[in-house]
Design a protein around this motif. Structure first.
Motif, PDB file in Angstrom:
ATOM      1  N   UNK A 108      -7.806   3.751  -2.334  1.00  0.00           N
ATOM      2  CA  UNK A 108      -6.875   2.632  -2.384  1.00  0.00           C
ATOM      3  C   UNK A 108      -5.489   2.998  -2.842  1.00  0.00           C
ATOM      4  N   UNK A 109      -5.215   4.292  -2.995  1.00  0.00           N
ATOM      5  CA  UNK A 109      -3.896   4.701  -3.472  1.00  0.00           C
ATOM      6  C   UNK A 109      -2.874   4.802  -2.349  1.00  0.00           C
ATOM      7  N   UNK A 110      -3.295   4.637  -1.098  1.00  0.00           N
ATOM      8  CA  UNK A 110      -2.364   4.665   0.032  1.00  0.00           C
ATOM      9  C   UNK A 110      -2.373   5.954   0.823  1.00  0.00           C
ATOM     10  N   UNK A 111      -3.302   6.862   0.523  1.00  0.00           N
ATOM     11  CA  UNK A 111      -3.339   8.172   1.192  1.00  0.00           C
ATOM     12  C   UNK A 111      -3.551   8.032   2.694  1.00  0.00           C
ATOM     13  N   UNK A 112      -4.614   7.313   3.079  1.00  0.00           N
ATOM     14  CA  UNK A 112      -4.934   7.182   4.505  1.00  0.00           C
ATOM     15  C   UNK A 112      -3.860   6.405   5.249  1.00  0.00           C
ATOM     16  N   UNK A 161      -1.257   3.915  -6.395  1.00  0.00           N
ATOM     17  CA  UNK A 161      -0.676   2.603  -6.096  1.00  0.00           C
ATOM     18  C   UNK A 161       0.452   2.686  -5.063  1.00  0.00           C
ATOM     19  N   UNK A 162       0.242   3.524  -4.046  1.00  0.00           N
ATOM     20  CA  UNK A 162       1.201   3.609  -2.960  1.00  0.00           C
ATOM     21  C   UNK A 162       2.422   4.447  -3.244  1.00  0.00           C
ATOM     22  N   UNK A 163       2.440   5.142  -4.381  1.00  0.00           N
ATOM     23  CA  UNK A 163       3.584   5.970  -4.734  1.00  0.00           C
ATOM     24  C   UNK A 163       3.143   7.416  -4.934  1.00  0.00           C
ATOM     25  N   UNK A 177       0.819  -1.219   0.000  1.00  0.00           N
ATOM     26  CA  UNK A 177       0.000   0.000   0.000  1.00  0.00           C
ATOM     27  C   UNK A 177       0.851   1.266   0.000  1.00  0.00           C
ATOM     28  N   UNK A 178       2.103   1.184   0.447  1.00  0.00           N
ATOM     29  CA  UNK A 178       3.046   2.293   0.347  1.00  0.00           C
ATOM     30  C   UNK A 178       4.341   1.743  -0.237  1.00  0.00           C
ATOM     31  N   UNK A 179       4.854   2.429  -1.250  1.00  0.00           N
ATOM     32  CA  UNK A 179       6.005   1.902  -1.981  1.00  0.00           C
ATOM     33  C   UNK A 179       7.068   2.992  -2.113  1.00  0.00           C
ATOM     34  N   UNK A 180       8.064   2.961  -1.218  1.00  0.00           N
ATOM     35  CA  UNK A 180       9.209   3.861  -1.267  1.00  0.00           C
ATOM     36  C   UNK A 180       8.772   5.326  -1.357  1.00  0.00           C
ATOM     37  N   UNK A 181       7.998   5.746  -0.355  1.00  0.00           N
ATOM     38  CA  UNK A 181       7.469   7.119  -0.332  1.00  0.00           C
ATOM     39  C   UNK A 181       8.491   8.058   0.308  1.00  0.00           C
TER      40      UNK A 181
END
Length: 593
Positions: free
Chosen positions: A380-384, A564-566, A359-363
């Motif tokens: 579903x993009x990982x914001x929350x 997508x978590x980025x 859900x989070x990818x190298x932020x």
């Protein structure tokens, strides 16, 4: 409004009366329900037949009943029954609560031990348990207190002298009740919404305070009905201690009717006393349930216990105010929200997965102090998850997050990082406030109690000062008159404004908003956004997950677009929202604008 005015607006084809016709003098005949009448007559008939049968039959021996009902041996046995019920209930539920907390703890071994206890003592019949305890001296000649597996002993007793029939009865009732009450309490804890746990943790409340002040009071609504069933079972279960020849109520009745052979009248004496005990328990249950249902209904019925406790609290508060607390002036209309300088947020190489889903990818993200950042993107993009990671409600798998150089969740010692204990994480969360999508107000606390809970408990602010600041906060969010209202008595927009005031009460460096308007009706969105706009000028660092693009354009210093978590794009609103560089950003904005 008269009936005439009601029918005046009927359409032309309805069978309306002639204009000017007066219905005020007409007699109204209620609708009749023959089935209800038949049922009422039948119920009354059954009651009359039963009462006549019982009262007119001399074999019931009501004269004998009257002779023995208040007899001294019966009252002594009744007192012992009440004492056993009280002790069994008190110790049983204390032990049961500890077992329930152990069962939901993070220790697998402790949870397994609790489960094993419940499994064992729910399996053993009470009467068998009583006999085992009464004959414990056969297994262990002495009971000693000391250090296990050593010769060190502080005290010892002969088992047969220590375990009297009365103590065996108390132990048996306690051990049996604890097994059942543990599951009752655990069920109540599990019934509390997870958002309540997270809201308490986000405020930095210590774990023991989360349990005692937030979780258990709400769990009581689920616990009480079955708990009182268990208390009633304990009261009736005391009759089984007759096996120990302990002269409680039932054993005393047995002794008497074996002497005078008046079995039925004496059994009725015991029956009526049990009815009295259970009626009193039912009355207490009703009022305790009303007390713990505060906030569950918009207009709850008054509770005698709640009224008595409220009078006592007001008396104590008034006495304290007169003796130690000077008068606090009302805040002026132009008073500002309590605030402090914003904190710098640095997110470095953060990744987070739920199972196979990343859900989070190298932020990577850097937010300057006092800035306002809007995070946008599809669901579903990982914001929350990113927001919850900043507050350490979610532990990241890789990377680090720092507020003003202090790592969230870790302590740095040279080049080594040590994960913090939960109490230390709670202490650091005080600087990072959070406003949840679904408000997560504590429903059993009023608006002002929601706000003062964390400052008093976590910051150590005096109650009088906390109340004054809370009233000021409520006034600034336009809810001064709602201080004593429960969350269920407020609209969605009002609840969200109370949630904002609650987060601000801790004077955080950073304030996180997780889609603060998504759970609101369109008409209520504006009132919440207006409060956030004011906060944007207060100096607190704001991070807002939102779908309100126009709001982000107006308030934010920078906009972050996630997919997508980025983080695909970030920059000033004028560029990201008007002339985005990334094609996915342009595609998303084309759908939402």
């Amino acid at each position: 409004m008269t009936l005439a005015s009601n029918v005046a607006g009927l359409p032309a084809h309805a069978d309306a009366p002639a204009p000017g016709r007066d219905f005020s003098r007409y007699r109204i005949v209620p609708a009749r329900y023959p089935a209800r009448t038949v049922g009422t007559i039948f119920a009354a008939g059954v009651i009359v037949v039963v009462l006549h049968s019982v009262l007119s039959n001399p074999r019931w021996g009501w004269d004998i009943f009257a002779e023995w009902f208040f007899a001294e041996p019966v009252l002594v046995g009744l007192g012992r029954t009440l004492l056993l019920t009280l002790l069994g209930t008190t110790f049983g539920f204390l032990l049961g609560t500890l077992l329930a907390l152990a069962r939901v703890s993070g220790s697998p071994l402790l949870a397994a031990l609790s489960w094993g206890y419940v499994w064992l003592f729910r399996s053993i019949p009470l009467i068998v348990l009583l006999l085992i305890l009464n004959n414990l001296g056969y297994l262990y000649g002495t009971i000693w207190l000391g250090v296990p597996f050593t010769e060190i002993s502080f005290a010892s007793w002969q088992t047969t002298q220590l375990i009297t029939p009365f103590l065996a009865a108390v132990l048996g009732l306690t051990l049996n009740a604890a097994a059942f009450s543990s599951e009752i309490v655990r069920g109540g804890i599990l019934a509390v919404d997870q958002g309540q746990h997270e809201a308490a943790a986000a405020l930095g409340l210590p774990r023991h305070r989360q349990v005692s002040r937030i979780v258990l009071p709400q769990a009581m609504r689920s616990i009480l009905p079955t708990a009182f069933n268990e208390i009633i079972s304990i009261a009736k279960g005391t009759s089984q201690v007759y096996i120990l020849a302990l002269p409680e109520l039932f054993y005393t009745i047995q002794v008497i009717y074996r002497r005078n052979l008046e079995v039925i009248p004496l059994l009725m004496v015991a029956t009526v006393w049990y009815l009295v005990i259970l009626s009193v328990l039912s009355f207490v249950q009703r009022h305790i349930e009303r007390y713990y249902s505060r906030g569950a209904l918009r207009n709850p019925p008054p509770s005698l216990i709640a009224q008595a406790l409220e009078r006592l609290r007001r008396t104590i508060d008034q006495g304290t105010a007169r003796s130690t607390v000077p008068a606090v002036p009302a805040p002026s209309a132009g008073a500002g929200l309590p605030a402090r300088s914003g904190g710098e947020i640095r997110i470095s190489c953060v990744s987070k997965s739920f199972g196979a889903l990343k859900v989070l990818d190298d932020v990577n993200l850097a937010l300057r102090p006092g800035s306002v950042t809007a995070v946008i993107g599809q669901s579903g993009s990982g914001k929350s998850t990113l927001l919850r990671a900043i507050n350490h409600l979610e532990r990241v798998d890789e990377g680090f997050i720092a507020i003003d150089g202090d790592l969230i969740g870790y302590r740095q010692d040279g080049e080594t990082l040590y994960e913090l204990k939960e109490k230390d994480i709670l202490a650091r969360r005080v600087d990072v406030g959070m406003v949840f999508q679904n408000f997560n107000l504590f429903p059993h606390l009023t608006a002002i109690e929601n706000i003062i809970e964390a400052p008093v408990t976590v910051r150590g602010v005096g109650r009088a000062q906390a109340l004054a600041e809370a009233r000021e906060l409520l006034a600034r969010v336009g809810l001064a008159e709602k201080a004593d209202a429960y969350p269920r008595q407020l609209s969605g927009g009002q609840q969200q404004r109370v949630a904002i005031a609650r987060a601000l009460a801790l004077r955080p460096k950073v304030l996180l908003f997780d889609e603060p308007t998504s759970a609101l009706d369109p008409e209520l969105v504006g009132e919440v956004l207006d409060v956030i706009k004011e906060l944007a000028r207060s100096g607190v660092t704001l991070v807002i997950v939102t779908h309100e693009i126009a709001f982000a354009r107006e308030v934010a210093d920078q906009v972050v677009f996630m997919e997508d978590g980025r983080i695909l794009e970030q920059g000033p609103p004028a560029r990201v929202l008007a002339e985005p560089d990334h094609p996915r950003t342009r595609e998303f904005l084309a759908k939402v604008l």
